[in-house]
Write a protein that holds these residues in place. Structure first.
Motif, PDB file in Angstrom:
ATOM      1  N   PRO A 185     -57.766  46.480  77.862  1.00 12.77           N
ATOM      2  CA  PRO A 185     -57.888  47.581  78.839  1.00 12.77           C
ATOM      3  C   PRO A 185     -56.760  48.599  78.729  1.00 12.77           C
ATOM      4  CG  PRO A 185     -58.321  45.459  79.881  1.00 12.77           C
ATOM      5  CD  PRO A 185     -57.841  45.148  78.495  1.00 12.77           C
ATOM      6  N   ALA A 186     -55.585  48.163  78.299  1.00  7.61           N
ATOM      7  CA  ALA A 186     -54.442  49.080  78.259  1.00  7.61           C
ATOM      8  C   ALA A 186     -54.582  50.130  77.171  1.00  7.61           C
ATOM      9  CB  ALA A 186     -53.152  48.284  78.069  1.00  7.61           C
ATOM     10  N   TYR A 187     -55.257  49.794  76.062  1.00  5.96           N
ATOM     11  CA  TYR A 187     -55.273  50.698  74.916  1.00  5.96           C
ATOM     12  C   TYR A 187     -56.684  51.029  74.428  1.00  5.96           C
ATOM     13  CZ  TYR A 187     -50.422  49.171  74.870  1.00  5.96           C
ATOM     14  OH  TYR A 187     -49.129  48.881  75.246  1.00  5.96           O
ATOM     15  N   LEU A 218     -45.583  52.657  69.791  1.00  6.37           N
ATOM     16  CA  LEU A 218     -45.172  51.410  70.437  1.00  6.37           C
ATOM     17  C   LEU A 218     -43.688  51.130  70.210  1.00  6.37           C
ATOM     18  CD1 LEU A 218     -48.117  48.915  69.744  1.00  6.37           C
ATOM     19  CD2 LEU A 218     -47.524  50.002  71.915  1.00  6.37           C
ATOM     20  N   GLU A 219     -43.185  51.491  69.028  1.00  6.71           N
ATOM     21  CA  GLU A 219     -41.773  51.258  68.729  1.00  6.71           C
ATOM     22  C   GLU A 219     -40.866  51.964  69.732  1.00  6.71           C
ATOM     23  OE1 GLU A 219     -40.225  49.403  66.502  1.00  6.71           O
ATOM     24  OE2 GLU A 219     -41.993  48.616  65.470  1.00  6.71           O
ATOM     25  N   VAL A 234     -41.080  44.235  77.598  1.00  5.29           N
ATOM     26  CA  VAL A 234     -41.298  42.917  76.989  1.00  5.29           C
ATOM     27  C   VAL A 234     -42.712  42.803  76.427  1.00  5.29           C
ATOM     28  CG1 VAL A 234     -41.411  40.442  77.430  1.00  5.29           C
ATOM     29  CG2 VAL A 234     -39.598  41.803  78.471  1.00  5.29           C
ATOM     30  N   HIS A 235     -43.725  43.223  77.193  1.00  2.00           N
ATOM     31  CA  HIS A 235     -45.103  43.046  76.729  1.00  2.00           C
ATOM     32  C   HIS A 235     -45.389  43.871  75.481  1.00  2.00           C
ATOM     33  CE1 HIS A 235     -45.661  46.835  78.973  1.00  2.00           C
ATOM     34  NE2 HIS A 235     -46.745  47.003  78.230  1.00  2.00           N
ATOM     35  N   ALA A 269     -45.097  42.190  67.827  1.00  2.00           N
ATOM     36  CA  ALA A 269     -44.870  40.973  67.034  1.00  2.00           C
ATOM     37  C   ALA A 269     -46.184  40.341  66.587  1.00  2.00           C
ATOM     38  CB  ALA A 269     -44.044  39.980  67.840  1.00  2.00           C
ATOM     39  N   ARG A 270     -47.226  40.499  67.393  1.00  3.63           N
ATOM     40  CA  ARG A 270     -48.515  39.877  67.078  1.00  3.63           C
ATOM     41  C   ARG A 270     -49.135  40.461  65.808  1.00  3.63           C
ATOM     42  NH1 ARG A 270     -52.285  40.333  71.975  1.00  3.63           N
ATOM     43  NH2 ARG A 270     -50.592  39.072  72.840  1.00  3.63           N
ATOM     44  N   TYR A 271     -48.843  41.708  65.532  1.00  2.36           N
ATOM     45  CA  TYR A 271     -49.487  42.382  64.397  1.00  2.36           C
ATOM     46  C   TYR A 271     -48.494  42.760  63.305  1.00  2.36           C
ATOM     47  CZ  TYR A 271     -53.289  42.656  67.710  1.00  2.36           C
ATOM     48  OH  TYR A 271     -54.266  42.326  68.610  1.00  2.36           O
TER      49      TYR A 271
END
Length: 922
Positions: free
Chosen positions: A306-308, A358-359, A365-366, A372-374
């Protein structure tokens, strides 16, 4: 007692029963026996522990203050002990910069070698860079331009007062555009003043004048000299300097010092990756896991939240304008369209732009979790993964940089240094360095690690590989009169390499050391000087001296044991897998695998074999397990091996990979908690007539009844700063783990401390009336772990024990009809031949439940008992990665191309399974 031996008197550590034995100095001694018979208790917990304690006792008062809290081995006396070094099956290296070359000190000697023997090249034009003297400049001028007119110029930087200083020094003329001009104030605007030193014909007869002019020019020009030489087409300029610069283009070079070749030094590390060789990038396979989807089928994983999810709207708004079709599968997009998707165009910022944005939000934190996930590590584009800055790679020897030398595997590097011709001058300067490098490469090769590259990260090595590297390093260190205690060095070794390992152990002994090895391998046992056999069983049935003495046929035969039971079990349970269903791995290309197709039969026991480094783990862990979890279970964070496809995966419900990695991180974890047996025991211990004490109070993981000081572990860790941490018994509970009020509760006369001290076999008899609990404990006994105590920390288990404990967790009865494919990484680690039968029975139990079992294995007994063998090779590293043979063991044994088949011939022939014998293989 003899002064020529270590004399142990009445050792009682763990399950040892007043054991007394002598271990001869200067000999190779093997300690063998069934699993749990007390081998490690004698070798590590008694012998090595006492050697370590006495070493620390010789140190400072600060260190000795902790000795009173360190547990001494439970032994009456040990005499004749030496300073001790333990080489265990674990990889404790965490530093990402540590490599095979640094661990073995190869890197240190190679850096010195390149410092003294390397040739520096210009990073700009690749010309050879040398440091000049006035004499060498004169020699080169006469050699290159003899008979020609020359003008020697000293370049002087213009500053206040320089014109007057030059006049006072006797210099009045400048060379400007091929003409001589008198120095005047008009020249003060020039950045550099070309001061004329001399004009002369370059002739050997005028050598003295030339030398004087060169020295004068270097002095006035602060080490720089420009020579104009008259050619047919006019004057040509040549720059010379005593500084370390390129004479062709003037680029300054870096002095070749040892630190320049170290990626641990700021002087040598690549500035982009800081010496790690890798930089963070986007893993596009995780971002777009299914490239067969169209853009209108929302295939971009980070946008699917939902955020993106509005990023899809931004993409759709610009898609037609930038030529990006939404109804075409991503893997069919034109290159230009795919580039627009990734890097953006027009108002569309692209997926890369999304991550760049995003950087800027990493303070949240989120967002850091999402990034990190990608993320994945890519090879550094600046240094090409070599970790070193360009100046270090510009120094070459025989046209190879130090990075290229480290990119070789051990076998290639050994051949390079062994047959390296050195001139007499090079031999005088660097011969001793070459010999040190070669010695270490020989040791690495002989312990079966020829396939490892020297720049391989040390933290990625298996426990067995790390152990053998430490063994090679020990030989390279040249220590003498030392006690080496080594834990199963043949783990991970093909039978082909056992003889070479025995030779290495012999060299360690011949250097004047006492070598004690815990081992089951017949080759090592047969080649030992002295044999100590413990047993006769495990746990409370072990801990006794069965036999000890110099190697003899009788004692060796007893120590090795017999595989008759294994043969009988194999004959009774062998399944025909010729026409069964198969999972097929297509186009496996991970690491050294060479685009191979491998079919794995289901419904039986399949052994994956081959020499060390042949590609077994790459095939099973990376190309099968990780690829399955990533592509079929959606676990995008896993790094899967490169394959084309896995076919028939729907024939199974899940894949379980059981390796020798440590179990959990908690020191409170134990066998009882791991198979959920402790939950049943806690309920039995909770008194029905005292509501103040519940089952929760017998938990190790929550406050209530556990010791508040050690939090239920029984020990506390002391930070020794400059030494390894020391584990000592908790002062508050004296290692009993629980508070006094909990320890007063008893079940059939035993409190919680007493129950934790029971072995699994003893606990089965103690709780015989509780069937549910017995079924969980029986799972531990069925994998040969009946000798473990219920409360033994899982952190203290060997790799093989940890793997069998994981296996036991799958044997606990459950209401589950799923079909699983179990993958095991060397399950015979730590097993004596008498234990292999039990392991095979366990595998057959899994198969009878409808599961399939695949093992990566070197143990000939287990391979022989398998239903199907898949042999990779023929060699390791670059010489491996091919499917050499497949089929029942007897078919592989008859295959001349299979190294494993050669070693299978004798055991298979003994059972009458193979009718022909092929020629020997080297």
């Amino acid at each position: 007692m003899s002064s020529s031996a270590i004399s142990i008197s009445r050792a009682r550590t763990h399950n040892l029963v007043d054991l007394s034995v002598d271990i001869p100095h200067g000999a190779l001694t093997v300690i063998t026996g069934p699993s749990g018979s007390g081998k490690s208790s004698l070798a590590f917990n008694t012998l090595y522990a006492e050697g370590q304690r006495r070493f620390v006792e010789s140190m400072s008062t600060y260190v000795r203050q902790f000795l009173e809290r360190m547990d001494r081995p439970d032994v009456e006396s040990i005499e004749g002990i030496l300073p001790a070094i333990a080489i265990e099956q674990k990889n404790s290296v965490k530093n990402a910069r540590s490599t095979v070359a640094t661990v073995t000190e190869l890197a240190d000697y190679a850096r010195l070698f390149m410092t003294w023997a390397g040739t520096t090249h210009c990073v700009r034009c690749d010309a050879v860079v040398t440091r000049e003297t006035s004499g060498s400049i004169s020699d080169k001028l006469l050699g290159l331009f003899a008979g020609r007119r020359a003008v020697l110029i000293a370049p002087v930087t213009t500053d206040d007062g320089i014109l007057e200083d030059l006049r006072k020094a006797g210099f009045y003329r400048l060379w400007i555009d091929g003409a001589i001009e008198e120095i005047s104030t008009n020249h003060s605007k020039l950045e550099t003043l070309p001061v004329l030193i001399d004009r002369l014909t370059l002739d050997h007869a005028k050598r003295d004048r030339l030398n004087e002019a060169v020295e004068s020019a270097l002095g006035v020009g602060s080490g720089k000299l420009v020579v104009f030489v008259q050619e047919d087409a006019g004057w040509t300029s040549h720059t010379w300097a005593t500084a370390f610069i390129c004479n062709r283009c003037g680029q300054e070079a870096q002095d070749p010092v040892p630190q320049l070749f170290s990626f641990n030094s700021p002087l040598g590390a690549c500035p982009e990756c800081q010496g790690y060789g890798r930089v963070m990038g986007v893993d596009w396979g995780k971002v777009i896991p299914n490239r067969s989807l169209r853009l209108d089928e929302i295939p971009i994983e980070p946008f699917n939240s939902p955020a993106y999810e509005s990023c899809y709207d931004d993409l759709e708004a610009e898609a037609s304008r930038i030529g990006l079709p939404l109804d075409v599968p991503i893997d069919q997009l034109e290159p230009d369209a795919y580039d627009a998707l990734i890097h953006g165009r027009g108002k569309w910022y692209g997926i890369q732009g999304f991550f760049d944005w995003l950087e800027t939000k990493k303070y949240k934190v989120h967002v850091r979790v999402l990034i990190a996930r990608y993320r994945k590590y890519d090879s550094c584009p600046t240094c090409d993964g070599t970790r070193l800055r360009p100046e270090a790679r510009a120094v070459r020897f025989r046209d190879r940089s130090i990075a290229e030398l480290f990119a070789m595997n051990v076998g290639e590097a050994r051949r390079f240094w062994e047959y390296l011709p050195l001139s007499s001058e090079e031999e005088a300067r660097t011969g001793h360095l070459r010999r040190e490098i070669l010695n270490r490469l020989i040791y690495l090769d002989e312990v079966g690690l020829s396939y490892l590259t020297l720049d391989r990260q040390a933290r990625t090595l298996s426990g067995g590989e790390a152990q053998r590297i430490n063994l090679a390093a020990a030989l390279g260190n040249g220590l003498t009169n030392t006690l080496y205690v080594i834990d199963e060095p043949t783990v991970g070794l093909h039978p082909r390499d056992s003889d070479r390992l025995l030779t290495v152990l012999g060299r360690l002994r011949d250097a004047g050391n006492t070598v004690v090895v815990v081992e089951h391998d017949p080759t090592i046992i047969s080649g030992a000087d002295h044999i100590i056999q413990l047993g006769p069983g495990a746990g409370r049935f072990g801990g006794r001296l069965v036999a000890a003495g110099p190697n003899s046929p009788a004692i060796t035969k007893a120590a090795i044991g017999t595989s008759t039971d294994v043969d009988e079990l194999a004959d009774a349970t062998r399944k025909d897998l010729e026409n069964t269903d198969r999972i097929i791995i297509r186009g496996a290309r991970s690491h050294n695998l060479r685009d191979i197709d491998v079919a794995i039969p289901l419904g039986g026991l399949v052994a994956i074999t081959g020499v060390s480094g042949s590609g077994k783990s790459s095939l099973i862990r990376d190309c099968l397990y990780n690829a399955y979890r990533r592509h079929h279970r959606g676990e995008t964070e896993l790094d899967a091996g490169e394959i084309e496809a896995i076919e028939n995966i729907d024939l199974i419900d899940d894949i379980q990979f059981v390796d020798q990695s440590p179990i959990g991180r908690s020191a409170r974890s134990n066998p009882a908690t791991y198979v959920k047996a402790w939950d049943d025991i806690r309920k039995l211990l909770a008194p029905a007539d005292d509501k103040r004490i519940t089952a929760r109070d017998f938990s190790f993981n929550v406050d209530g009844g556990r010791c508040e000081s050690c939090l239920g572990s029984g020990t506390v860790s002391i930070d020794m700063h400059f030494l390894a941490d020391v584990e000592v018994t908790c002062d508050q509970c004296q290692g009993r783990r629980f508070q006094d009020r909990i320890l007063r509760v008893r079940h059939h006369g035993k409190n919680v401390e007493d129950i934790l001290a029971l072995t699994v076999d003893e606990a089965i008899r103690f709780f015989i009336e509780h069937r549910g609990l017995i079924r969980k404990l029986n799972a531990l006994r069925s994998v040969g772990l009946g000798y473990l105590t219920l409360g033994q920390s899982t952190a203290s288990l060997s790799g093989g024990e940890a793997q069998r404990l994981k296996l036991a967790s799958f044997l606990v009865p459950r209401q589950d009809s799923s079909r699983r494919l179990f993958l095991f990484d060397e399950p015979t680690t730590g097993l004596h031949s008498t234990d292999v039968r039990q392991l095979l029975s366990t595998f057959r139990e899994l198969i009878d439940r409808g599961h399939s079992v695949v093992v990566i294995e070197h143990n000939l007994e287990l391979i022989q008992a398998s239903d199907w063998v898949i042999d990779l090779g023929p060699g390791g590293g670059d010489e491996g990665g091919l499917l050499v043979a497949e089929g029942p063991p007897e078919r592989v044994a008859a295959n001349d191309a299979s190294v494993t088949g050669f070693y299978l011939r004798e055991p298979v022939a003994d059972t009458g399974s193979v009718g022909s014998t092929a020629s020997n293989q080297s």
